[in-house]
Design a protein around this motif. Structure first.
Motif, PDB file in Angstrom:
ATOM      1  N   SER A   7      -7.499  -2.137  -8.678  1.00 39.66           N
ATOM      2  CA  SER A   7      -7.418  -3.341  -7.839  1.00 39.66           C
ATOM      3  C   SER A   7      -7.441  -2.982  -6.369  1.00 39.66           C
ATOM      4  CB  SER A   7      -6.135  -4.109  -8.170  1.00 39.66           C
ATOM      5  OG  SER A   7      -4.986  -3.306  -7.901  1.00 39.66           O
ATOM      6  N   SER A   8      -6.789  -1.887  -5.995  1.00 35.70           N
ATOM      7  CA  SER A   8      -6.825  -1.448  -4.602  1.00 35.70           C
ATOM      8  C   SER A   8      -8.236  -1.061  -4.190  1.00 35.70           C
ATOM      9  CB  SER A   8      -5.874  -0.262  -4.413  1.00 35.70           C
ATOM     10  OG  SER A   8      -5.934   0.215  -3.092  1.00 35.70           O
ATOM     11  N   TYR A  11     -10.211  -4.301  -3.616  1.00 32.34           N
ATOM     12  CA  TYR A  11      -9.863  -4.890  -2.315  1.00 32.34           C
ATOM     13  C   TYR A  11     -10.546  -4.132  -1.180  1.00 32.34           C
ATOM     14  CZ  TYR A  11      -6.174  -7.552  -4.663  1.00 32.34           C
ATOM     15  OH  TYR A  11      -5.482  -8.415  -5.467  1.00 32.34           O
ATOM     16  N   TRP A  12     -10.555  -2.818  -1.290  1.00 34.47           N
ATOM     17  CA  TRP A  12     -11.145  -2.012  -0.223  1.00 34.47           C
ATOM     18  C   TRP A  12     -12.649  -2.252  -0.130  1.00 34.47           C
ATOM     19  CZ3 TRP A  12     -14.794   1.957  -0.278  1.00 34.47           C
ATOM     20  CH2 TRP A  12     -14.907   2.683   0.911  1.00 34.47           C
ATOM     21  N   VAL A  14     -14.429  -4.925  -1.154  1.00 36.55           N
ATOM     22  CA  VAL A  14     -14.728  -6.282  -0.696  1.00 36.55           C
ATOM     23  C   VAL A  14     -14.426  -6.429   0.795  1.00 36.55           C
ATOM     24  CG1 VAL A  14     -14.169  -8.718  -1.004  1.00 36.55           C
ATOM     25  CG2 VAL A  14     -14.349  -7.222  -2.994  1.00 36.55           C
ATOM     26  N   ALA A  15     -13.293  -5.865   1.241  1.00 35.84           N
ATOM     27  CA  ALA A  15     -12.947  -5.948   2.668  1.00 35.84           C
ATOM     28  C   ALA A  15     -13.985  -5.238   3.523  1.00 35.84           C
ATOM     29  CB  ALA A  15     -11.563  -5.343   2.898  1.00 35.84           C
ATOM     30  N   HIS A 182      -6.444  -3.217   9.955  1.00 32.82           N
ATOM     31  CA  HIS A 182      -5.816  -4.541   9.838  1.00 32.82           C
ATOM     32  C   HIS A 182      -5.667  -5.193  11.210  1.00 32.82           C
ATOM     33  CE1 HIS A 182      -2.768  -6.891   7.170  1.00 32.82           C
ATOM     34  NE2 HIS A 182      -3.773  -7.608   7.576  1.00 32.82           N
ATOM     35  N   LEU A 244      -7.524  -9.440   2.779  1.00 31.82           N
ATOM     36  CA  LEU A 244      -7.627  -8.404   1.748  1.00 31.82           C
ATOM     37  C   LEU A 244      -6.967  -7.101   2.169  1.00 31.82           C
ATOM     38  CD1 LEU A 244     -11.319  -8.928   0.567  1.00 31.82           C
ATOM     39  CD2 LEU A 244      -9.233  -9.549  -0.658  1.00 31.82           C
ATOM     40  N   MET A 245      -6.748  -6.925   3.457  1.00 35.91           N
ATOM     41  CA  MET A 245      -6.106  -5.692   3.913  1.00 35.91           C
ATOM     42  C   MET A 245      -4.594  -5.721   3.761  1.00 35.91           C
ATOM     43  SD  MET A 245      -8.273  -4.690   7.315  1.00 35.91           S
ATOM     44  CE  MET A 245     -10.061  -4.757   7.299  1.00 35.91           C
ATOM     45  N   PRO A 247      -2.695  -6.233   0.895  1.00 33.31           N
ATOM     46  CA  PRO A 247      -2.276  -5.344  -0.198  1.00 33.31           C
ATOM     47  C   PRO A 247      -2.600  -3.890   0.070  1.00 33.31           C
ATOM     48  CG  PRO A 247      -4.189  -6.663  -0.857  1.00 33.31           C
ATOM     49  CD  PRO A 247      -3.674  -7.246   0.421  1.00 33.31           C
ATOM     50  N   LEU A 248      -3.694  -3.617   0.795  1.00 35.22           N
ATOM     51  CA  LEU A 248      -4.003  -2.229   1.122  1.00 35.22           C
ATOM     52  C   LEU A 248      -2.964  -1.642   2.069  1.00 35.22           C
ATOM     53  CD1 LEU A 248      -7.871  -2.495   1.645  1.00 35.22           C
ATOM     54  CD2 LEU A 248      -6.651  -1.709  -0.377  1.00 35.22           C
ATOM     55  N   ASP A 251       0.167  -0.875   0.051  1.00 36.88           N
ATOM     56  CA  ASP A 251       0.005   0.347  -0.741  1.00 36.88           C
ATOM     57  C   ASP A 251       0.152   1.588   0.125  1.00 36.88           C
ATOM     58  OD1 ASP A 251      -0.414  -1.223  -2.949  1.00 36.88           O
ATOM     59  OD2 ASP A 251      -2.610  -1.083  -2.873  1.00 36.88           O
TER      60      ASP A 251
END
Length: 370
Positions: A7-8, A11-12, A14-15, A182, A244-245, A247-248, A251
């Motif tokens: 999932s991470s 997200y990376w 797509v971002a 971000h 989206l950043m 959750p990144l 993490d």
């Protein structure tokens, strides 16, 4: 754990994809019209129907004189051809381009570029000069100021969006870099949103002002939704990448450096082949602990011979538990090897071991025995 990593990664990806698309949209807005390539425009001005009467056209005497004598003292109407202007103009962010017979000519791009119909359409000096309402002049001044703000805003947004892409790429090797991405993405979104809103409001007002002031002369202005769509599209993509950043970033904060324990620092050396593996003293040092002995205090006796006897008794009383202790063991082993007589223990303490000990005799001159 594997699902969280997948999932991470999603997200990376797509971002990064949305950030790159946003950067492409911004570059189209900035570079449109530069080099004669019009990819999108804010407004199109059509001059095909331009028809401006001459300044003396309102004089009835001159019109009668023309009809009677055939002398033209009034002049002809002005149009795009007589004024030497193109039939169509497109307004971009940094420049304006004229299109005529399939050829496109653009002016030198600059930040804060603004289009003035009086000078760019050669309307100054015609019969409609000075007939514009005050709102027309005020809107041109506002357009000049907002054009500078929008140009600077999109350039800064492009810089922050590019930095966001770089930080995203670097975050795969350095997770803390996602924080820079971000922040850059958030700042880019603010500049993009402000520039997009300002451009929409300004050019819609400018369209109405141009049509009200120049519509009767055959000049028609029309805004284009393509440039507005690119601006808001870039802002929307940047905002999604910004979300989206989150959750990144979480993490990256959760990842802690590995804790080093004492057991981890101890490395077990593999046995060395050959002669060195058999000789343990060459590869590892051994240490022994020496116990501290309590000192034995002997009182001095007035008798001269008692001092020597007390000293010998103190050495004999020095005992230890370890036979290999360097304090006594090595001395005994050395004596056994030499097969000689045992050394007097008092020699370690008596510097005159080889000298005959002569008892002191009290004399009349000795003050100690008085």
């Amino acid at each position: 754990m594997m699902a969280a990593r997948k999932s991470s990664l999603v997200y990376w990806v797509v971002a990064l994809l949305f950030s790159v698309l946003s950067l492409v949209f911004i570059l189209i807005i900035i570079l449109s019209g530069i080099g004669g390539h019009v990819l999108a425009d804010y407004m199109t001005i059509d001059t095909r129907d331009l028809d401006i009467p001459p300044k003396l056209g309102t004089s009835a005497f001159l019109r009668d004189l023309k009809s009677i004598a055939g002398l033209d003292w009034v002049g002809s109407d002005a149009n795009a051809e007589t004024l030497g202007i193109s039939r169509s103009y497109s307004l971009n962010l940094l420049t304006a381009c004229s299109e005529d017979d399939g050829s496109t000519t653009c002016e030198t791009p600059k930040v804060g570029f603004n289009f003035n119909p009086g000078s760019d359409l050669h309307l100054d000096g015609t019969s409609i000069e000075g007939t514009f309402p005050s709102e027309y002049s005020d809107e041109l001044q506002t357009y000049s100021k907002v054009s500078t703000f929008v140009g600077v805003g999109y350039i800064i947004a492009a810089i922050f969006t590019g930095l966001s892409c770089l930080f995203l790429i670097a975050s795969r090797c350095f997770p803390k870099a996602i924080l820079g991405g971000h922040i850059s993405s958030g700042l880019a979104f603010l500049f993009l949103l402000a520039s997009a809103i300002a451009s929409v409001v300004t050019f819609i007002k400018l369209e109405n002002t141009f049509n009200n002031a120049l519509g009767t002369s055959g000049v028609h202005a029309q805004t284009s939704s393509k440039m507005f769509g690119l601006g808001f599209g870039a802002a929307g993509l940047t905002f999604i990448a910004f979300l989206l950043m989150f959750p990144l970033s979480k993490d990256s904060r959760r990842q802690k450096p590995p804790r080093v324990t004492v057991n981890d620092t101890k490395e077990v050396s593999a046995p060395k082949p050959g002669l060195f593996s058999r000789v343990t003293t060459w590869s590892q040092a051994k240490y022994m602990q020496v116990e501290k002995q309590k000192p034995t205090i002997h009182q001095r006796s007035p008798s001269p011979g008692s001092d020597r006897e007390a000293l010998i008794a103190a050495v004999d009383d020095f005992s230890h538990e370890y036979p290999n202790d360097f304090a006594m063991g090595p001395m005994e082993k050395k004596q056994n090897k030499l097969n000689g007589p045992s050394r007097n223990p008092s020699a370690a303490y008596d510097p005159h071991v080889n000298t005959a000990y002569k008892p002191q005799v009290a004399t009349a001159q000795d003050p100690r025995w008085i």
